[in-house]
Write an enzyme that holds these catalytic residues in place. Structure first.
Site, PDB file in Angstrom:
ATOM      1  N   LYS A 177       0.853  -1.194   0.000  1.00  0.00           N
ATOM      2  CA  LYS A 177       0.000   0.000   0.000  1.00  0.00           C
ATOM      3  C   LYS A 177       0.885   1.238   0.000  1.00  0.00           C
ATOM      4  CE  LYS A 177      -4.600   0.133   2.004  1.00  0.00           C
ATOM      5  NZ  LYS A 177      -5.367   0.273   3.248  1.00  0.00           N
TER       6      LYS A 177
HETATM    7  O1  G3P Z   1      -9.133   0.676   3.891  1.00  0.00           O
HETATM    8  C1  G3P Z   1      -9.121   2.000   4.334  1.00  0.00           C
HETATM    9  C2  G3P Z   1      -9.908   2.108   5.582  1.00  0.00           C
HETATM   10  O2  G3P Z   1      -9.316   1.322   6.555  1.00  0.00           O
HETATM   11  C3  G3P Z   1     -10.123   3.475   6.089  1.00  0.00           C
HETATM   12  O3  G3P Z   1     -11.310   3.392   6.777  1.00  0.00           O
HETATM   13  O4  G3P Z   1     -13.039   4.002   8.375  1.00  0.00           O
HETATM   14  O5  G3P Z   1     -10.678   4.759   8.736  1.00  0.00           O
HETATM   15  O6  G3P Z   1     -12.060   5.761   6.928  1.00  0.00           O
HETATM   16  P1  G3P Z   1     -11.779   4.555   7.758  1.00  0.00           P
END
Ligand code: G3P
Length: 212
Positions: free
Chosen positions: A81
């Site tokens: 990533k």
């Molecule tokens: O895969 C990306 C994700 O983990 C981000 O999620 O909920 O932190 O916006 P969030």
């Protein structure tokens, strides 16, 4: 559409390993688990045969590439990533030439996804929930990315990320996104419907009087 689990929790991954198509982690998710990143990654990769995304922390190209090479040695299914920056895209170009799979993360616009594909990214991750949080429409961005990739025949696959609820998954599938990566809670909700539970209870109750 493939479903990935968005978590670094080995317990959650173990429970869903036979059903999911891959895993995505990020530094925040790994930090929540504690312990050695490399060991966690190794264990996740042994549980899941599909792609497992692991993020680099360096912000400059050379550092990203050397971190990526180390992470890629952990298992064959590791995907690196890389954040969507100019330095990041140079790293993606280099890694792509070496045959190392990449997932360009923190994508919030169609132009960012276009650059990532042009640099040879294997996957891009538009963060739909975080776009929605800022009163944007995350699924509109996904729709545009899919159209642009279709226009030019890019092979980069779209992972809908930052999924907050089941509706994000439904819309991802309706738009033809390649993958949705979902938190454990949402993964379970995808199976659920109260009428299914009610229906099972009713069938069992009605069956009580039947002799076999
Ligand atoms: O895969 C990306 C994700 O983990 C981000 O999620 O909920 O932190 O916006 P969030």
């Amino acid at each position: 559409m493939r479903i990935f689990l968005d978590t670094a929790s080995v317990a959650e991954i173990r429970e869903m390993a036979d059903l999911i198509d891959g895993v995505t982690t990020n530094p925040s998710l790994v930090a929540k688990e504690g312990g050695s990143f490399r060991e966690i990654l190794k264990e996740i990769c042994s549980l899941v045969s599909g792609p497992v995304s692991a993020e680099v922390l360096s912000l400059e190209t050379h550092g990203m590439v050397s971190e990526a090479r180390q992470l890629a040695k952990v298992a064959d299914n590791v995907v690196i990533k890389i954040p969507m920056t100019v330095a990041g895209m140079r790293a993606v170009r280099e890694l792509s030439a070496e045959g190392i799979a990449t997932n360009v993360t923190l994508i919030f616009s169609t132009t960012q996804a276009l650059w990532a594909a042009k640099c040879g990214a294997t996957f891009v991750s538009p963060f739909v929930g975080r776009i929605d949080d800022r009163a944007g429409d995350g699924m509109d961005v996904v729709d545009e990315i899919l159209e642009v990739y279709g226009n030019y025949g890019f092979h980069t696959e779209v992972i809908v990320a930052s999924v907050r609820h089941v509706r994000h998954v439904v819309e991802s599938a309706l738009l033809g996104a390649d993958i949705a990566t979902v938190p454990y809670k949402v993964a379970l909700q995808l199976f659920d419907h109260p009428l299914t539970d009610e229906g099972i209870q009713r069938f069992l109750k009605d069956w009580e009087g039947v002799s076999s």
